[in-house]
Scaffold this active site. Structure first.
Site, mmCIF file in Angstrom:
data_model
loop_
_atom_site.group_PDB
_atom_site.id
_atom_site.type_symbol
_atom_site.label_atom_id
_atom_site.label_comp_id
_atom_site.label_asym_id
_atom_site.label_seq_id
_atom_site.Cartn_x
_atom_site.Cartn_y
_atom_site.Cartn_z
ATOM 1 N N SER A 125 39.908 38.141 42.249
ATOM 2 C CA SER A 125 39.995 39.390 41.260
ATOM 3 C C SER A 125 38.642 40.112 41.448
ATOM 4 C CB SER A 125 40.197 39.065 40.091
ATOM 5 O OG SER A 125 40.670 40.342 39.186
ATOM 6 N N ILE A 136 36.372 35.509 40.547
ATOM 7 C CA ILE A 136 36.413 36.834 40.088
ATOM 8 C C ILE A 136 34.882 37.312 40.349
ATOM 9 C CG2 ILE A 136 36.279 36.041 37.856
ATOM 10 C CD1 ILE A 136 37.794 38.542 36.817
ATOM 11 N N CYS A 137 35.168 38.729 40.467
ATOM 12 C CA CYS A 137 33.693 39.268 40.629
ATOM 13 C C CYS A 137 32.955 38.975 41.645
ATOM 14 C CB CYS A 137 33.222 39.180 39.258
ATOM 15 S SG CYS A 137 31.716 40.462 39.054
ATOM 16 N N ALA A 138 31.834 38.366 41.644
ATOM 17 C CA ALA A 138 30.991 38.038 42.408
ATOM 18 C C ALA A 138 31.159 36.695 43.097
ATOM 19 C CB ALA A 138 29.377 38.246 41.972
ATOM 20 N N PRO A 160 33.624 35.195 44.245
ATOM 21 C CA PRO A 160 34.221 35.088 45.841
ATOM 22 C C PRO A 160 33.213 34.634 46.757
ATOM 23 C CG PRO A 160 35.543 36.739 44.724
ATOM 24 C CD PRO A 160 34.504 36.355 43.708
#
Length: 261
Positions: free
Chosen positions: A227, A181-183, A185
């Site tokens: 996400s 999620i967020c950074a 990935p």
């Protein structure tokens, strides 16, 4: 009988007050019993809060359903590993961990270092269950990677950790669920597990994850779930529950927390 009217009225009012008092006492006893159970069984503190909360608010479809979801469901014996590095985004870790545990999934939190106290980007410290080295030989149904702004050590530390890179590749290749999620990935991109799969991420890492789906809060493609950020943490967690357990359980957990998304 007219002379007895006030007496009987007083008697009835007194009786009603006693009944109301007994009802409150019984409710308190149930609440206390749940607290005692929480120290000796898998019910957990959610049982106590669920018993008192759902009976008053009706957030869940029913008190029993809400209680079951809040106390922890069956989970089907599923397991998940959440890796915590210093500087992690607290909401992106705690939300999915909490929701998965409510659904009965056995979640292990692992510190990247031997220090089990891991401080998040906002100064909130979380005590991990174990360190990463201790669980590398274990197999999990899901691996969860919370993010953190690129300026915070979390993402850079994870991307530069050979253990994490190997773990993510092996998890993807074996068909296990990989999620971020967020950074985070961008960590998956570094490991090469985003290739050929639809995904999303925080807009701040677009240069590293240029093919992200900017319109979707959560994207699922096969055994990959990604996400966008802290604000989508609940949707992310519920998506993990649906994938690991089932939609019915995810819906019950969502109802128990009054999720309106």
């Amino acid at each position: 009988h007219k002379e007895q009217g006030p007496f009987f009225l007083f008697f009835r009012l007194s009786l009603l007050r006693k009944i109301a008092s007994m009802a409150r006492t019984i409710e308190t006893l149930f609440f206390m019993a749940a607290l005692v159970l929480s120290t000796t069984t898998a019910f957990g503190m959610g049982a106590a809060f669920g018993m008192a909360y759902t009976s008053r608010t009706g957030c869940a479809a029913s008190g029993v359903k809400g209680l079951r979801s809040m106390a922890g469901g069956e989970g089907g014996g599923k397991t998940a590993l959440c890796i915590l590095a210093e500087g992690f985004e607290e909401m992106e870790a705690v939300s999915p961990i909490d929701l998965l545990r409510r659904a009965g999934v056995e979640v292990t939190t692992a510190s990247l270092t031997k220090d089990l106290t891991v401080k998040g980007r906002n100064g909130i410290s979380v005590l991990a269950d174990t360190d990463l080295d201790s669980v590398l030989s274990e197999k999990y149904d899901a691996v969860v990677i919370p993010g953190g702004p690129p300026a915070v050590p979390s993402v850079g530390t994870l991307k530069n950790d050979a253990r994490v890179m190997t773990l993510l590749r092996e998890q993807m290749d074996s068909g296990g669920l990989v999620s971020a999620i967020c950074a985070a990935p961008s960590v998956l991109a570094e490991a090469g597990v985003l290739k050929g799969k639809k995904h999303t991420a925080h807009f701040s890492v677009e240069s590293v994850v240029p093919e992200m789906d900017k319109a979707s809060a959560v994207v699922k493609d096969g055994n990959l779930i990604t996400s966008q950020g802290a604000g989508t943490g609940t949707q992310f967690g519920l998506a993990l529950v649906e994938e690991l357990v089932d939609k019915k359980t995810a819906d019950e957990v969502a109802a128990s927390i009054c999720w309106k998304g």
